[in-house]
Design a protein around this motif. Sequence first.
Motif, PDB file in Angstrom:
ATOM      1  N   MET A 105       0.842  -1.212   0.000  1.00 13.03           N
ATOM      2  CA  MET A 105       0.000   0.000   0.000  1.00 13.03           C
ATOM      3  C   MET A 105       0.870   1.252   0.000  1.00 13.03           C
ATOM      4  O   MET A 105       0.496   2.276  -0.561  1.00 13.03           O
ATOM      5  CB  MET A 105      -0.934   0.008   1.207  1.00 13.03           C
ATOM      6  CG  MET A 105      -2.336  -0.500   0.959  1.00 13.03           C
ATOM      7  SD  MET A 105      -3.117   0.109  -0.542  1.00 13.03           S
ATOM      8  CE  MET A 105      -3.916   1.594   0.024  1.00 13.03           C
TER       9      MET A 105
ATOM     10  N   LEU B  82      -6.373  -0.822  10.303  1.00 11.84           N
ATOM     11  CA  LEU B  82      -7.691  -0.522   9.749  1.00 11.84           C
ATOM     12  C   LEU B  82      -8.787  -0.866  10.757  1.00 11.84           C
ATOM     13  O   LEU B  82      -9.738  -0.105  10.931  1.00 11.84           O
ATOM     14  CB  LEU B  82      -7.917  -1.285   8.444  1.00 11.84           C
ATOM     15  CG  LEU B  82      -7.147  -0.744   7.233  1.00 11.84           C
ATOM     16  CD1 LEU B  82      -7.234  -1.724   6.059  1.00 11.84           C
ATOM     17  CD2 LEU B  82      -7.685   0.625   6.806  1.00 11.84           C
TER      18      LEU B  82
ATOM     19  N   PHE C 108     -11.501   1.846  12.112  1.00 12.65           N
ATOM     20  CA  PHE C 108     -12.959   1.742  11.973  1.00 12.65           C
ATOM     21  C   PHE C 108     -13.631   1.706  13.346  1.00 12.65           C
ATOM     22  O   PHE C 108     -14.712   2.241  13.526  1.00 12.65           O
ATOM     23  CB  PHE C 108     -13.334   0.509  11.143  1.00 12.65           C
ATOM     24  CG  PHE C 108     -12.936   0.629   9.696  1.00 12.65           C
ATOM     25  CD1 PHE C 108     -13.208   1.792   8.984  1.00 12.65           C
ATOM     26  CD2 PHE C 108     -12.283  -0.404   9.043  1.00 12.65           C
ATOM     27  CE1 PHE C 108     -12.836   1.931   7.653  1.00 12.65           C
ATOM     28  CE2 PHE C 108     -11.908  -0.283   7.707  1.00 12.65           C
ATOM     29  CZ  PHE C 108     -12.178   0.877   7.015  1.00 12.65           C
TER      30      PHE C 108
ATOM     31  N   ARG D 208     -13.901   5.152  14.375  1.00 15.95           N
ATOM     32  CA  ARG D 208     -14.864   5.889  13.565  1.00 15.95           C
ATOM     33  C   ARG D 208     -16.299   5.585  13.993  1.00 15.95           C
ATOM     34  O   ARG D 208     -17.152   6.467  14.014  1.00 15.95           O
ATOM     35  CB  ARG D 208     -14.678   5.571  12.086  1.00 15.95           C
ATOM     36  CG  ARG D 208     -15.620   6.393  11.216  1.00 15.95           C
ATOM     37  CD  ARG D 208     -15.652   5.920   9.784  1.00 15.95           C
ATOM     38  NE  ARG D 208     -14.542   6.424   8.995  1.00 15.95           N
ATOM     39  CZ  ARG D 208     -14.312   6.031   7.741  1.00 15.95           C
ATOM     40  NH1 ARG D 208     -15.084   5.150   7.163  1.00 15.95           N
ATOM     41  NH2 ARG D 208     -13.296   6.524   7.084  1.00 15.95           N
TER      42      ARG D 208
HETATM   43  N1  LIG Z   1      -6.600   2.189   3.283  1.00 12.30           N
HETATM   44  C1  LIG Z   1      -7.793   2.551   3.762  1.00 12.30           C
HETATM   45  N2  LIG Z   1      -7.865   3.312   4.876  1.00 12.30           N
HETATM   46  C2  LIG Z   1      -9.061   3.660   5.377  1.00 12.30           C
HETATM   47  N3  LIG Z   1     -10.231   3.309   4.851  1.00 12.30           N
HETATM   48  C3  LIG Z   1     -10.230   2.548   3.754  1.00 12.30           C
HETATM   49  C4  LIG Z   1      -9.011   2.142   3.143  1.00 12.30           C
HETATM   50  N4  LIG Z   1      -9.306   1.401   2.054  1.00 12.30           N
HETATM   51  C5  LIG Z   1     -10.644   1.354   1.983  1.00 12.30           C
HETATM   52  N5  LIG Z   1     -11.220   2.044   2.986  1.00 12.30           N
HETATM   53  C6  LIG Z   1     -12.680   2.175   3.226  1.00 12.30           C
HETATM   54  O1  LIG Z   1     -13.275   0.992   2.753  1.00 12.30           O
HETATM   55  C7  LIG Z   1     -14.497   1.268   2.073  1.00 12.30           C
HETATM   56  C8  LIG Z   1     -14.408   0.778   0.625  1.00 12.30           C
HETATM   57  O2  LIG Z   1     -13.507   1.591  -0.113  1.00 12.30           O
HETATM   58  P1  LIG Z   1     -13.858   2.124  -1.596  1.00 12.30           P
HETATM   59  O3  LIG Z   1     -15.293   2.500  -1.709  1.00 12.30           O
HETATM   60  O4  LIG Z   1     -12.853   3.141  -1.942  1.00 12.30           O
HETATM   61  O5  LIG Z   1     -13.580   0.753  -2.382  1.00 12.30           O
HETATM   62  P2  LIG Z   1     -13.763   0.403  -3.940  1.00 12.30           P
HETATM   63  O6  LIG Z   1     -12.535  -0.293  -4.358  1.00 12.30           O
HETATM   64  O7  LIG Z   1     -14.163   1.616  -4.684  1.00 12.30           O
HETATM   65  O8  LIG Z   1     -14.941  -0.656  -3.870  1.00 12.30           O
HETATM   66  P3  LIG Z   1     -16.019  -1.116  -5.029  1.00 12.30           P
HETATM   67  O9  LIG Z   1     -15.248  -1.834  -6.081  1.00 12.30           O
HETATM   68  O10 LIG Z   1     -16.926  -2.015  -4.288  1.00 12.30           O
HETATM   69  O11 LIG Z   1     -16.650   0.129  -5.523  1.00 12.30           O
HETATM   70  C9  LIG Z   1     -14.715   2.758   2.192  1.00 12.30           C
HETATM   71  O12 LIG Z   1     -15.554   3.017   3.292  1.00 12.30           O
HETATM   72  C10 LIG Z   1     -13.326   3.297   2.445  1.00 12.30           C
HETATM   73  O13 LIG Z   1     -13.395   4.485   3.171  1.00 12.30           O
END
Ligand SMILES: Nc1ncnc2c1ncn2[C@@H]1O[C@H](COP(=O)(O)OP(=O)(O)OP(=O)(O)O)[C@@H](O)[C@H]1O
Length: 455
Positions: free
Chosen positions: A155, A329, A333, A336
């Motif tokens: 990451m 994480l 959460f 949060r």
């Molecule tokens: N590295 C991180 N730190 C904090 N929160 C994260 C992190 N990665 C993901 N999240 C949280 O996890 C959730 C999913 O992330 P996100 O919507 O960006 O995923 P996505 O890849 O767009 O998913 P999808 O393909 O289902 O649309 C969100 O609530 C986001 O805030």
Amino acid sequence: MPSILVTEDNESLRKAIREFFLRERFEVEDVADADAALAALGRRHFDLLVSDVRMPGPGGNRAGLELLKRVKATDPDTIVIIMTAYSDSDDAVEAIRAGAKEYLKKGEDFSVPVLVAKAKQAFEEQQLQRENKVLRSSLSVHYDPSRILWRSPRMAAVMELSKKVAPTNSTVLIEGDSGTGKELVAHAIHALSPRANRPLVKVHCAVLSEGVLESELFGHEKGSFTGAHTRKQGRFELADGGTIFLDEIGDTPWHIQTKLLRVLQEREFERVGGTVPVKVDVRVIAATKHSLRELARSTKFREDLYFRLNVVNILLPTLRDRPEDIPVLAQFFLERYRSDARKDSRGVSPDAMGLLVKYAWPGNVRELENVIQRALVLSDGEWIEPRDLPADVRLGEDALALGGAELARSREEQEKAAILEALTLERGNRSRAAARLGLNRTTLLYKMKKYGLIQ
Ligand SMILES: Nc1ncnc2c1ncn2[C@@H]1O[C@H](COP(=O)(O)OP(=O)(O)OP(=O)(O)O)[C@@H](O)[C@H]1O
Ligand SMILES: [Mg+2]
């Protein structure tokens, strides 16, 4: 309290205006000519300037208009209301063009109370605009780049690349499984770019039908199809100066792919039913959970568009591939959602954390987020314990001691047992049993079918 500068050479009118504004508890200064007004404006900021057009001194017949231009050049936030006894439509047009909020004709539509009402209305509008700005920026708080957490080198590399590409205008393609944080990274790139103060407009390409998607993206002209009563701006136009986020780009119909290719090549397009090209300055960030390269190979996706999108490619690793991120994480959460759940949980117990780290996370970070949210609701101690975790996550425990097919069989048996237990505890109520298991109802029904618990 808003501050007001009144510039009017007619003394009795000036005093009347002053009195009315004072009665509304505004702060008022009043002057009789443009020179004195300029001096006052040089000293401090006023929220509103009310000015006559013709006044003695420099500028003469147009003194008010000149004053308006000076104010807008130096203090564009100041609202300006022009009032005049000599109505002249050219002056009115000029005043509005130069940024005046109102152009009031004395005698006709003018009285001091009307002026005060217009002023109050303008203040309200300005306040609303400011609140909208704050609201817009707070919407992105959820996506504040500083709130993206990671420990893993994988990451770290993703974030490094995002920071590097952010200040450029380069198109970015973000790939990764569902819930890995693609949208979050798109927001971060926008927020770290020079376009941060301009809009980030999102379009979900998979959920809209082809016709709707086309007019969402590119807008349409009045009468271009049944129901198109007015001209509509598309998201590309709304994103002008900013960024457009094309989510699930892999699901875009072919015909629209062709139109997207042209936007990427020439930064212009036509609205649906239109003939005039619309030019835009938009940065494109696209995301997909499929491999676009694969889609392009199997001719479901235009190869030329794939190359145009894939200028910089960011691949988000699954959560299983970066278990180091799970503890940070989980804690994030927990903090949060702690107040929403009205719990003062301090953290995840070592046993429970062990399970979280071992679990495979098919739904990635989003699934972890849901699991923590749910655990907070269920937990009644200081720490989140294994019993607060869904059956799927808990199963990891013993399954890990087994191997291969045996593991799969054991997992299935345990899952079936857990489902039966939940259904018994919830007296057959499937929605509640699903919630207890941390599954959604459809998944529960699917699993019940799979295990022969229902037909
Ligand atoms: N590295 C991180 N730190 C904090 N929160 C994260 C992190 N990665 C993901 N999240 C949280 O996890 C959730 C999913 O992330 P996100 O919507 O960006 O995923 P996505 O890849 O767009 O998913 P999808 O393909 O289902 O649309 C969100 O609530 C986001 O805030
Ligand atoms: Mg997403």
